[in-house]
Design a protein around this motif. Structure first.
Motif, PDB file in Angstrom:
ATOM      1  N   CYS A  80       0.818  -1.215   0.000  1.00 41.05           N
ATOM      2  CA  CYS A  80       0.000   0.000   0.000  1.00 41.05           C
ATOM      3  C   CYS A  80       0.855   1.271   0.000  1.00 41.05           C
ATOM      4  CB  CYS A  80      -0.926  -0.012   1.219  1.00 41.05           C
ATOM      5  SG  CYS A  80      -1.935   1.482   1.371  1.00 41.05           S
ATOM      6  N   HIS A  81       1.561   1.500   1.087  1.00 42.60           N
ATOM      7  CA  HIS A  81       2.195   2.800   1.307  1.00 42.60           C
ATOM      8  C   HIS A  81       3.394   3.085   0.400  1.00 42.60           C
ATOM      9  CE1 HIS A  81      -0.570   3.197   4.548  1.00 42.60           C
ATOM     10  NE2 HIS A  81      -0.090   2.116   5.157  1.00 42.60           N
ATOM     11  N   LEU A  82       4.301   2.132   0.253  1.00 40.25           N
ATOM     12  CA  LEU A  82       5.473   2.387  -0.592  1.00 40.25           C
ATOM     13  C   LEU A  82       5.085   2.579  -2.052  1.00 40.25           C
ATOM     14  CD1 LEU A  82       8.161   0.032   0.997  1.00 40.25           C
ATOM     15  CD2 LEU A  82       7.716   2.460   1.459  1.00 40.25           C
ATOM     16  N   PRO A  83       4.175   1.766  -2.607  1.00 37.71           N
ATOM     17  CA  PRO A  83       3.772   2.036  -3.998  1.00 37.71           C
ATOM     18  C   PRO A  83       3.138   3.416  -4.182  1.00 37.71           C
ATOM     19  CG  PRO A  83       3.166  -0.195  -3.401  1.00 37.71           C
ATOM     20  CD  PRO A  83       3.630   0.487  -2.135  1.00 37.71           C
ATOM     21  N   LYS A  84       2.316   3.866  -3.226  1.00 35.06           N
ATOM     22  CA  LYS A  84       1.704   5.194  -3.352  1.00 35.06           C
ATOM     23  C   LYS A  84       2.758   6.289  -3.323  1.00 35.06           C
ATOM     24  CE  LYS A  84      -2.884   4.256  -1.612  1.00 35.06           C
ATOM     25  NZ  LYS A  84      -3.948   4.656  -0.721  1.00 35.06           N
ATOM     26  N   LEU A  85       3.697   6.181  -2.396  1.00 33.61           N
ATOM     27  CA  LEU A  85       4.753   7.195  -2.307  1.00 33.61           C
ATOM     28  C   LEU A  85       5.666   7.157  -3.531  1.00 33.61           C
ATOM     29  CD1 LEU A  85       5.618   6.855   1.484  1.00 33.61           C
ATOM     30  CD2 LEU A  85       4.489   8.805   0.381  1.00 33.61           C
ATOM     31  N   ALA A  86       5.943   5.963  -4.032  1.00 32.40           N
ATOM     32  CA  ALA A  86       6.781   5.828  -5.230  1.00 32.40           C
ATOM     33  C   ALA A  86       6.062   6.369  -6.462  1.00 32.40           C
ATOM     34  CB  ALA A  86       7.173   4.368  -5.432  1.00 32.40           C
ATOM     35  N   ASP A  87       4.775   6.070  -6.604  1.00 25.35           N
ATOM     36  CA  ASP A  87       4.011   6.587  -7.741  1.00 25.35           C
ATOM     37  C   ASP A  87       3.966   8.108  -7.741  1.00 25.35           C
ATOM     38  OD1 ASP A  87       3.511   4.046  -8.692  1.00 25.35           O
ATOM     39  OD2 ASP A  87       1.452   3.956  -7.934  1.00 25.35           O
ATOM     40  N   ALA A  88       3.988   8.703  -6.555  1.00 20.29           N
ATOM     41  CA  ALA A  88       3.967  10.156  -6.439  1.00 20.29           C
ATOM     42  C   ALA A  88       5.354  10.765  -6.628  1.00 20.29           C
ATOM     43  CB  ALA A  88       3.408  10.566  -5.079  1.00 20.29           C
ATOM     44  N   GLY A  89       6.385   9.929  -6.724  1.00 20.74           N
ATOM     45  CA  GLY A  89       7.744  10.430  -6.925  1.00 20.74           C
ATOM     46  C   GLY A  89       8.427  10.902  -5.654  1.00 20.74           C
ATOM     47  N   LEU A  90       7.879  10.552  -4.488  1.00 19.79           N
ATOM     48  CA  LEU A  90       8.472  10.998  -3.221  1.00 19.79           C
ATOM     49  C   LEU A  90       9.550  10.049  -2.721  1.00 19.79           C
ATOM     50  CD1 LEU A  90       5.263  12.212  -1.367  1.00 19.79           C
ATOM     51  CD2 LEU A  90       6.872  13.540  -2.743  1.00 19.79           C
ATOM     52  N   ILE A  91       9.500   8.800  -3.162  1.00 23.59           N
ATOM     53  CA  ILE A  91      10.513   7.811  -2.803  1.00 23.59           C
ATOM     54  C   ILE A  91      10.810   6.967  -4.028  1.00 23.59           C
ATOM     55  CG2 ILE A  91       9.728   7.663  -0.394  1.00 23.59           C
ATOM     56  CD1 ILE A  91       8.607   4.804  -1.209  1.00 23.59           C
ATOM     57  N   GLU A  92      11.883   6.193  -3.925  1.00 23.65           N
ATOM     58  CA  GLU A  92      12.165   5.155  -4.907  1.00 23.65           C
ATOM     59  C   GLU A  92      12.092   3.835  -4.155  1.00 23.65           C
ATOM     60  OE1 GLU A  92      15.911   5.888  -6.810  1.00 23.65           O
ATOM     61  OE2 GLU A  92      15.253   7.852  -7.529  1.00 23.65           O
ATOM     62  N   TYR A  93      11.354   2.879  -4.701  1.00 25.06           N
ATOM     63  CA  TYR A  93      11.200   1.574  -4.068  1.00 25.06           C
ATOM     64  C   TYR A  93      11.559   0.503  -5.080  1.00 25.06           C
ATOM     65  CZ  TYR A  93       8.926  -2.511  -2.014  1.00 25.06           C
ATOM     66  OH  TYR A  93       8.658  -3.764  -1.523  1.00 25.06           O
ATOM     67  N   ASP A  94      12.657  -0.198  -4.819  1.00 22.38           N
ATOM     68  CA  ASP A  94      13.111  -1.278  -5.687  1.00 22.38           C
ATOM     69  C   ASP A  94      12.511  -2.577  -5.157  1.00 22.38           C
ATOM     70  OD1 ASP A  94      14.487  -3.377  -6.939  1.00 22.38           O
ATOM     71  OD2 ASP A  94      16.308  -2.178  -7.133  1.00 22.38           O
ATOM     72  N   ARG A  95      11.511  -3.070  -5.842  1.00 23.06           N
ATOM     73  CA  ARG A  95      10.800  -4.271  -5.369  1.00 23.06           C
ATOM     74  C   ARG A  95      11.668  -5.518  -5.406  1.00 23.06           C
ATOM     75  NH1 ARG A  95       4.581  -3.232  -6.973  1.00 23.06           N
ATOM     76  NH2 ARG A  95       4.669  -1.030  -6.499  1.00 23.06           N
ATOM     77  N   SER A  96      12.648  -5.566  -6.292  1.00 21.82           N
ATOM     78  CA  SER A  96      13.489  -6.763  -6.371  1.00 21.82           C
ATOM     79  C   SER A  96      14.478  -6.838  -5.208  1.00 21.82           C
ATOM     80  CB  SER A  96      14.209  -6.841  -7.710  1.00 21.82           C
ATOM     81  OG  SER A  96      15.060  -5.727  -7.872  1.00 21.82           O
ATOM     82  N   THR A  97      15.076  -5.715  -4.846  1.00 21.89           N
ATOM     83  CA  THR A  97      16.028  -5.711  -3.726  1.00 21.89           C
ATOM     84  C   THR A  97      15.365  -5.336  -2.402  1.00 21.89           C
ATOM     85  OG1 THR A  97      16.628  -3.382  -4.024  1.00 21.89           O
ATOM     86  CG2 THR A  97      17.932  -5.038  -5.246  1.00 21.89           C
ATOM     87  N   LYS A  98      14.132  -4.829  -2.479  1.00 20.96           N
ATOM     88  CA  LYS A  98      13.370  -4.360  -1.314  1.00 20.96           C
ATOM     89  C   LYS A  98      14.103  -3.245  -0.570  1.00 20.96           C
ATOM     90  CE  LYS A  98      10.653  -8.468  -0.869  1.00 20.96           C
ATOM     91  NZ  LYS A  98      10.189  -9.568  -0.090  1.00 20.96           N
ATOM     92  N   ASN A  99      14.743  -2.373  -1.347  1.00 15.18           N
ATOM     93  CA  ASN A  99      15.393  -1.185  -0.794  1.00 15.18           C
ATOM     94  C   ASN A  99      14.547   0.039  -1.100  1.00 15.18           C
ATOM     95  OD1 ASN A  99      17.676  -2.326   0.419  1.00 15.18           O
ATOM     96  ND2 ASN A  99      18.743  -2.396  -1.537  1.00 15.18           N
ATOM     97  N   VAL A 100      14.539   0.967  -0.154  1.00 17.17           N
ATOM     98  CA  VAL A 100      13.725   2.172  -0.270  1.00 17.17           C
ATOM     99  C   VAL A 100      14.641   3.380  -0.101  1.00 17.17           C
ATOM    100  CG1 VAL A 100      11.663   3.348   0.570  1.00 17.17           C
ATOM    101  CG2 VAL A 100      11.866   0.879   0.860  1.00 17.17           C
ATOM    102  N   THR A 101      14.452   4.381  -0.956  1.00 17.24           N
ATOM    103  CA  THR A 101      15.274   5.589  -0.936  1.00 17.24           C
ATOM    104  C   THR A 101      14.380   6.815  -0.993  1.00 17.24           C
ATOM    105  OG1 THR A 101      16.934   4.402  -2.238  1.00 17.24           O
ATOM    106  CG2 THR A 101      17.182   6.789  -2.084  1.00 17.24           C
ATOM    107  N   TYR A 102      14.712   7.805  -0.202  1.00 18.09           N
ATOM    108  CA  TYR A 102      13.997   9.088  -0.243  1.00 18.09           C
ATOM    109  C   TYR A 102      14.535   9.899  -1.401  1.00 18.09           C
ATOM    110  CZ  TYR A 102      12.593  13.795   1.113  1.00 18.09           C
ATOM    111  OH  TYR A 102      12.071  15.064   1.121  1.00 18.09           O
TER     112      TYR A 102
END
Length: 128
Positions: A80-102
């Motif tokens: 839910c939350h990471l995809p919404k933030l990523a779609d908005a361009g506020l974070i980067e979420y790499d689903r393969s490595t499961k790393n999140v970047t602001y």
């Protein structure tokens, strides 16, 4: 993406863009994600992010194991939350490595500075 929240200086933001940003930040867990990522200064794992957010949130009832709580937070972040933030361009979420970047964002930073009481503070948990 169509929902991408553009990185523009806070004084040039339209009312519609601010409404979209406020809409994203209405959820406490998304605010926690952004605050944690801002302080990380590097990508962090979904596992670490979920553990930190679990610690910031209210203590679960005694019958709920901490690992169950972290698992619940992980699932909600991942689906839910990471995809919404990523779609908005506020974070980067790499689903393969499961790393999140602001991704540095002037509007988010201005809101965190202005409304710091809505964001967790280091080791303290919020008492909503």
């Amino acid at each position: 993406m169509e929902d991408q929240f553009e990185k523009i200086p806070p004084h040039d933001v339209t009312a519609e863009q601010m409404n979209r940003l406020f809409g994203l930040l209405t959820d406490r867990r998304r605010r926690y994600v952004l605050k944690r990522l801002q302080t990380a200064n590097q990508p962090i794992s979904l596992e670490e992010l979920a553990a930190d957010i679990s610690a910031w949130e209210d203590t679960p009832p005694l019958e709920t194991a901490l690992t169950d709580r972290v698992d619940e937070v992980t699932v909600s972040l991942q689906h839910c939350h990471l995809p919404k933030l990523a779609d908005a361009g506020l974070i980067e979420y790499d689903r393969s490595t499961k790393n999140v970047t602001y991704t540095d964002h002037p509007q988010v930073e201005a809101l965190v500075d202005r409304f710091s009481e809505l964001f967790p503070d280091g080791d303290e948990r919020e008492d909503d």
